[in-house]
Design a protein around this motif. Structure first.
Motif, PDB file in Angstrom:
ATOM      1  N   ILE A   6       0.788  -0.928   0.012  1.00 18.77           N
ATOM      2  CA  ILE A   6      -0.043   0.025  -0.062  1.00 18.77           C
ATOM      3  C   ILE A   6       0.860   1.322  -0.057  1.00 18.77           C
ATOM      4  CG2 ILE A   6      -1.765   1.411   1.278  1.00 18.77           C
ATOM      5  CD1 ILE A   6      -2.476  -1.327   2.603  1.00 18.77           C
ATOM      6  N   PRO A   7       0.791   2.228  -0.596  1.00 18.26           N
ATOM      7  CA  PRO A   7       1.838   3.195  -1.043  1.00 18.26           C
ATOM      8  C   PRO A   7       2.199   4.050   0.023  1.00 18.26           C
ATOM      9  CG  PRO A   7       0.367   3.274  -3.252  1.00 18.26           C
ATOM     10  CD  PRO A   7      -0.193   1.991  -2.068  1.00 18.26           C
ATOM     11  N   ASP A   8       1.234   4.273   1.146  1.00 18.71           N
ATOM     12  CA  ASP A   8       1.514   5.360   2.050  1.00 18.71           C
ATOM     13  C   ASP A   8       2.051   4.621   3.058  1.00 18.71           C
ATOM     14  OD1 ASP A   8      -1.318   3.982   2.447  1.00 18.71           O
ATOM     15  OD2 ASP A   8      -1.293   5.370   4.139  1.00 18.71           O
ATOM     16  N   VAL A   9       1.863   3.040   3.449  1.00 19.89           N
ATOM     17  CA  VAL A   9       2.173   2.226   4.230  1.00 19.89           C
ATOM     18  C   VAL A   9       3.850   1.903   3.771  1.00 19.89           C
ATOM     19  CG1 VAL A   9       2.178   0.075   5.484  1.00 19.89           C
ATOM     20  CG2 VAL A   9       0.251   1.101   4.952  1.00 19.89           C
ATOM     21  N   LEU A  10       4.135   1.659   2.623  1.00 17.06           N
ATOM     22  CA  LEU A  10       5.478   1.522   2.078  1.00 17.06           C
ATOM     23  C   LEU A  10       6.177   2.777   2.314  1.00 17.06           C
ATOM     24  CD1 LEU A  10       7.378  -0.331   0.478  1.00 17.06           C
ATOM     25  CD2 LEU A  10       6.456   0.371  -1.642  1.00 17.06           C
ATOM     26  N   ALA A  11       5.902   4.033   1.973  1.00 14.09           N
ATOM     27  CA  ALA A  11       6.592   5.119   2.188  1.00 14.09           C
ATOM     28  C   ALA A  11       6.815   5.151   3.834  1.00 14.09           C
ATOM     29  CB  ALA A  11       5.538   6.159   1.893  1.00 14.09           C
ATOM     30  N   GLU A  12       6.198   4.958   4.568  1.00 12.90           N
ATOM     31  CA  GLU A  12       6.435   4.837   6.172  1.00 12.90           C
ATOM     32  C   GLU A  12       7.621   4.125   6.620  1.00 12.90           C
ATOM     33  OE1 GLU A  12       2.748   4.122   8.337  1.00 12.90           O
ATOM     34  OE2 GLU A  12       1.767   5.937   7.623  1.00 12.90           O
ATOM     35  N   VAL A  13       7.414   2.727   6.262  1.00 13.02           N
ATOM     36  CA  VAL A  13       8.214   1.560   6.309  1.00 13.02           C
ATOM     37  C   VAL A  13       9.712   1.998   5.749  1.00 13.02           C
ATOM     38  CG1 VAL A  13       8.972  -0.583   6.273  1.00 13.02           C
ATOM     39  CG2 VAL A  13       6.557   0.019   6.712  1.00 13.02           C
ATOM     40  N   THR A  14       9.679   2.573   4.680  1.00 13.74           N
ATOM     41  CA  THR A  14      10.989   3.007   3.891  1.00 13.74           C
ATOM     42  C   THR A  14      11.482   3.992   4.821  1.00 13.74           C
ATOM     43  OG1 THR A  14       9.997   2.241   1.745  1.00 13.74           O
ATOM     44  CG2 THR A  14      11.744   3.713   1.858  1.00 13.74           C
ATOM     45  N   ALA A  15      10.765   5.257   5.188  1.00 15.84           N
ATOM     46  CA  ALA A  15      11.390   5.906   5.713  1.00 15.84           C
ATOM     47  C   ALA A  15      12.052   5.643   7.394  1.00 15.84           C
ATOM     48  CB  ALA A  15      10.358   7.317   6.314  1.00 15.84           C
ATOM     49  N   ALA A  16      11.111   4.756   7.975  1.00 14.82           N
ATOM     50  CA  ALA A  16      11.732   4.131   9.092  1.00 14.82           C
ATOM     51  C   ALA A  16      13.156   3.320   8.975  1.00 14.82           C
ATOM     52  CB  ALA A  16      10.700   3.229   9.773  1.00 14.82           C
ATOM     53  N   PHE A  17      13.035   2.668   7.749  1.00 19.79           N
ATOM     54  CA  PHE A  17      14.313   1.871   7.289  1.00 19.79           C
ATOM     55  C   PHE A  17      15.555   2.754   7.164  1.00 19.79           C
ATOM     56  CE2 PHE A  17      17.090   0.266   4.106  1.00 19.79           C
ATOM     57  CZ  PHE A  17      17.523  -0.836   4.460  1.00 19.79           C
ATOM     58  N   GLU A  18      15.252   3.702   6.368  1.00 19.51           N
ATOM     59  CA  GLU A  18      16.230   4.527   5.929  1.00 19.51           C
ATOM     60  C   GLU A  18      16.784   5.606   7.539  1.00 19.51           C
ATOM     61  OE1 GLU A  18      14.207   7.296   3.118  1.00 19.51           O
ATOM     62  OE2 GLU A  18      14.787   5.725   1.469  1.00 19.51           O
ATOM     63  N   ARG A  19      15.854   5.989   8.392  1.00 17.88           N
ATOM     64  CA  ARG A  19      16.148   6.274   9.705  1.00 17.88           C
ATOM     65  C   ARG A  19      17.229   5.374  10.421  1.00 17.88           C
ATOM     66  NH1 ARG A  19      13.031   7.275  15.041  1.00 17.88           N
ATOM     67  NH2 ARG A  19      14.193   8.724  15.781  1.00 17.88           N
ATOM     68  N   TYR A  20      16.785   4.275  10.288  1.00 19.60           N
ATOM     69  CA  TYR A  20      17.425   3.195  11.010  1.00 19.60           C
ATOM     70  C   TYR A  20      18.903   2.988  10.409  1.00 19.60           C
ATOM     71  CZ  TYR A  20      19.157  -1.362  12.617  1.00 19.60           C
ATOM     72  OH  TYR A  20      20.227  -2.314  13.202  1.00 19.60           O
ATOM     73  N   ARG A  75      20.417  -3.602  -3.586  1.00 20.45           N
ATOM     74  CA  ARG A  75      19.374  -4.530  -3.926  1.00 20.45           C
ATOM     75  C   ARG A  75      18.559  -4.529  -2.504  1.00 20.45           C
ATOM     76  NH1 ARG A  75      20.160  -9.505  -7.551  1.00 20.45           N
ATOM     77  NH2 ARG A  75      17.976  -9.345  -7.246  1.00 20.45           N
ATOM     78  N   THR A  76      17.952  -3.348  -2.091  1.00 19.31           N
ATOM     79  CA  THR A  76      17.201  -3.275  -0.819  1.00 19.31           C
ATOM     80  C   THR A  76      15.942  -3.520  -1.374  1.00 19.31           C
ATOM     81  OG1 THR A  76      18.707  -1.586   0.230  1.00 19.31           O
ATOM     82  CG2 THR A  76      16.346  -1.753   0.720  1.00 19.31           C
ATOM     83  N   VAL A  77      14.945  -4.528  -0.847  1.00 16.59           N
ATOM     84  CA  VAL A  77      13.720  -4.755  -0.968  1.00 16.59           C
ATOM     85  C   VAL A  77      12.962  -4.637   0.262  1.00 16.59           C
ATOM     86  CG1 VAL A  77      12.191  -6.552  -1.646  1.00 16.59           C
ATOM     87  CG2 VAL A  77      14.805  -6.434  -2.688  1.00 16.59           C
ATOM     88  N   ILE A  78      11.948  -3.719  -0.002  1.00 19.31           N
ATOM     89  CA  ILE A  78      11.150  -3.388   1.116  1.00 19.31           C
ATOM     90  C   ILE A  78       9.622  -3.708   0.842  1.00 19.31           C
ATOM     91  CG2 ILE A  78      10.017  -1.783   2.685  1.00 19.31           C
ATOM     92  CD1 ILE A  78      12.631  -0.249   2.621  1.00 19.31           C
ATOM     93  N   THR A  79       8.967  -4.515   1.734  1.00 23.28           N
ATOM     94  CA  THR A  79       7.629  -5.150   1.175  1.00 23.28           C
ATOM     95  C   THR A  79       6.769  -4.983   2.373  1.00 23.28           C
ATOM     96  OG1 THR A  79       8.538  -7.033  -0.115  1.00 23.28           O
ATOM     97  CG2 THR A  79       6.149  -7.114   0.148  1.00 23.28           C
ATOM     98  N   THR A  80       5.417  -4.324   2.326  1.00 25.70           N
ATOM     99  CA  THR A  80       4.595  -4.397   3.378  1.00 25.70           C
ATOM    100  C   THR A  80       3.499  -5.324   3.170  1.00 25.70           C
ATOM    101  OG1 THR A  80       3.427  -2.611   2.599  1.00 25.70           O
ATOM    102  CG2 THR A  80       5.207  -1.843   3.760  1.00 25.70           C
ATOM    103  N   TYR A  81       3.013  -5.976   4.260  1.00 30.74           N
ATOM    104  CA  TYR A  81       1.844  -6.579   4.151  1.00 30.74           C
ATOM    105  C   TYR A  81       0.739  -6.114   4.902  1.00 30.74           C
ATOM    106  CZ  TYR A  81       5.659  -9.589   2.348  1.00 30.74           C
ATOM    107  OH  TYR A  81       6.792  -9.733   2.031  1.00 30.74           O
ATOM    108  N   GLY A  82      -0.447  -5.586   4.401  1.00 31.93           N
ATOM    109  CA  GLY A  82      -1.471  -4.939   4.813  1.00 31.93           C
ATOM    110  C   GLY A  82      -1.123  -3.554   5.554  1.00 31.93           C
ATOM    111  N   ARG A  83      -1.504  -3.314   6.574  1.00 33.19           N
ATOM    112  CA  ARG A  83      -1.070  -1.973   6.928  1.00 33.19           C
ATOM    113  C   ARG A  83      -0.198  -1.955   8.432  1.00 33.19           C
ATOM    114  NH1 ARG A  83      -2.795   2.546   5.174  1.00 33.19           N
ATOM    115  NH2 ARG A  83      -4.103   2.453   3.541  1.00 33.19           N
TER     116      ARG A  83
END
Length: 125
Positions: A6-20, A75-83
């Motif tokens: 889901i685009p907004d969830v993927l954006a949130e997780v990507t931001a958290a990953f980048e912050r990490y 080769r970073t792969v971020i995948t969200t499942y639901g919210r």
């Protein structure tokens, strides 16, 4: 059916990953600790250690040397499942080493925000 990426969830997780990632290479222990779920159920399998629970993870981070942490991701792969659930997997290379490292993280949405609930770091031979 579970919605994937889901685009907004993927954006949130990507931001958290980048912050990490920024916190990791800067050895910002406070942010690293914040981004791991504060739970005895959290685990981290490192290149040379197995850590069970947030207390062991925090003790490891506090004692870890802060030199030589810079790395390049590939080769970073971020995948969200639901919210509320996601995985983040990446390859990395450290300066001066020809070994390929791998990092896997499982992220969960908590009341405090996205948190790593399980992580694994290893190197190819």
């Amino acid at each position: 059916m579970i919605e994937v990426n889901i685009p907004d969830v993927l954006a949130e997780v990507t931001a958290a990953f980048e912050r990490y990632e920024v916190a990791l290479v800067r050895n910002d222990v406070a942010v690293l600790d914040e981004l791991f779920w504060d739970s005895p159920h959290t685990l981290r399998y490192g290149a040379t250690e197995n850590l069970y629970g947030i207390d062991e993870i925090r003790a490891f981070r506090a004692a870890r040397p802060s030199a030589g942490l810079a790395r390049t991701l590939g080769r970073t792969v971020i995948t969200t499942y639901g919210r509320a659930f996601a995985t983040a997997n990446t390859e990395f290379h450290r300066t001066g080493s020809d070994r390929t490292g791998r990092q896997s993280q499982t992220w969960m949405l908590t009341p405090e925000g996205w948190r790593v609930v399980a992580a694994h770091v290893s190197f190819l031979a």
